[in-house]
Scaffold this active site. Structure first.
Site, mmCIF file in Angstrom:
data_model
loop_
_atom_site.group_PDB
_atom_site.id
_atom_site.type_symbol
_atom_site.label_atom_id
_atom_site.label_comp_id
_atom_site.label_asym_id
_atom_site.label_seq_id
_atom_site.Cartn_x
_atom_site.Cartn_y
_atom_site.Cartn_z
ATOM 1 N N CYS A 8 0.980 -1.095 0.005
ATOM 2 C CA CYS A 8 -0.003 0.097 -0.091
ATOM 3 C C CYS A 8 1.057 1.244 -0.186
ATOM 4 O O CYS A 8 1.987 1.242 -0.279
ATOM 5 C CB CYS A 8 -0.911 -0.057 1.287
ATOM 6 N N ASN A 11 2.335 1.357 4.327
ATOM 7 C CA ASN A 11 2.524 0.196 5.337
ATOM 8 C C ASN A 11 2.252 0.138 6.465
ATOM 9 O O ASN A 11 2.876 -0.443 7.552
ATOM 10 C CB ASN A 11 3.815 -0.438 4.986
ATOM 11 N N CYS A 13 -1.550 0.727 7.439
ATOM 12 C CA CYS A 13 -3.178 0.560 7.335
ATOM 13 C C CYS A 13 -3.562 -0.752 6.746
ATOM 14 O O CYS A 13 -3.968 -1.588 7.055
ATOM 15 C CB CYS A 13 -3.901 1.559 7.088
ATOM 16 N N ARG A 14 -3.266 -0.900 5.371
ATOM 17 C CA ARG A 14 -4.061 -1.817 4.441
ATOM 18 C C ARG A 14 -3.124 -2.964 4.408
ATOM 19 O O ARG A 14 -3.428 -4.199 4.524
ATOM 20 C CB ARG A 14 -4.501 -1.288 3.170
ATOM 21 N N SER A 15 -1.986 -2.749 3.833
ATOM 22 C CA SER A 15 -0.990 -3.770 3.690
ATOM 23 C C SER A 15 -0.684 -4.847 4.816
ATOM 24 O O SER A 15 -0.285 -5.942 5.004
ATOM 25 C CB SER A 15 0.223 -3.651 2.685
ATOM 26 N N ASP A 124 -8.199 3.542 1.068
ATOM 27 C CA ASP A 124 -7.173 4.148 2.137
ATOM 28 C C ASP A 124 -8.019 4.668 3.337
ATOM 29 O O ASP A 124 -8.922 5.451 3.393
ATOM 30 C CB ASP A 124 -6.323 5.265 1.661
HETATM 31 P P1 4NP Z 1 -1.861 2.676 4.052
HETATM 32 O O1 4NP Z 1 -2.425 4.159 4.804
HETATM 33 O O2 4NP Z 1 -1.278 3.232 2.791
HETATM 34 O O3 4NP Z 1 -2.731 1.682 3.931
HETATM 35 O O4 4NP Z 1 -0.823 2.461 5.028
HETATM 36 C C1 4NP Z 1 -1.874 5.333 4.715
HETATM 37 C C2 4NP Z 1 -1.020 5.364 6.026
HETATM 38 C C3 4NP Z 1 -0.279 6.703 5.944
HETATM 39 C C4 4NP Z 1 -0.530 7.684 5.055
HETATM 40 C C5 4NP Z 1 -1.300 7.622 4.143
HETATM 41 C C6 4NP Z 1 -2.249 6.381 3.913
HETATM 42 N N1 4NP Z 1 0.065 9.047 5.309
HETATM 43 O O5 4NP Z 1 -0.200 9.823 4.391
HETATM 44 O O6 4NP Z 1 0.824 9.043 6.398
#
Ligand code: 4NP
Length: 153
Positions: A8, A11, A13-15, A124
């Site tokens: 993602c 790294n 939240c989703r992955s 997201d």
């Molecule tokens: P992820 O979610 O891609 O599912 O881990 C996010 C985590 C952090 C951020 C964006 C999306 N951020 O902008 O810090």
């Protein structure tokens, strides 16, 4: 043995949810797969998953607390058979790092496992609420269960 990495943006939240669920299914079904996750960005390298992600997964019986964020790197194309990305942005960012057609062909949107060729995204949840984390968990769980049953293609 199958080798799979989930990708993602951050790294956190989703992955990590996908990695944790796949590790859980790996144990449950004795799959003996190599499983990892990474982010296309370096914002959260070394951090545990988001506390909301950990709490939601825990409610669903999956422990994400040992996981730590890292950035996707070009060596991952060699190390893994399949690279499952959460959304179209991750897809294009990972493809930019690929050097060969074989590497490009390893990259697939995770939800195409469930709904082939529809290019649906795992949304997201970072700026969302609890229900968004639960929605992510359920989507990713369904896709990972299908992977566990059918294997990677
Ligand atoms: P992820 O979610 O891609 O599912 O881990 C996010 C985590 C952090 C951020 C964006 C999306 N951020 O902008 O810090």
């Amino acid at each position: 043995m199958q080798k799979v990495i989930f990708v993602c943006l951050g790294n956190i939240c989703r992955s990590p949810v996908a990695e944790g669920i796949m590790l859980h299914l790996n144990d449950k079904h004795n799959l003996n797969w190599t499983i990892d996750s990474a982010g296309t960005a370096n914002y959260h390298v070394g951090e545990a998953p988001d506390r909301r992600t950990i709490a939601n997964a825990r409610r669903n019986g999956v422990d994400l607390s040992p996981l730590r964020a890292r950035q996707f790197r070009t060596e991952d194309f060699k190390k893994f058979d399949r690279i499952f990305v959460m959304d179209k942005n991750n897809h294009s960012n990972v493809l930019k790092l690929a050097n060969t057609l074989e590497e490009k062909n390893k990259v697939e949107l995770l939800l195409n496992v469930l709904h082939p060729e529809t290019d649906m995204e795992v949304p997201d949840p970072y700026y969302g609420g609890e229900e968004d984390f639960e929605h992510v968990f359920q989507l990713v769980w369904s896709a990972c269960e299908k992977l566990a049953i059918n294997g990677i293609r």
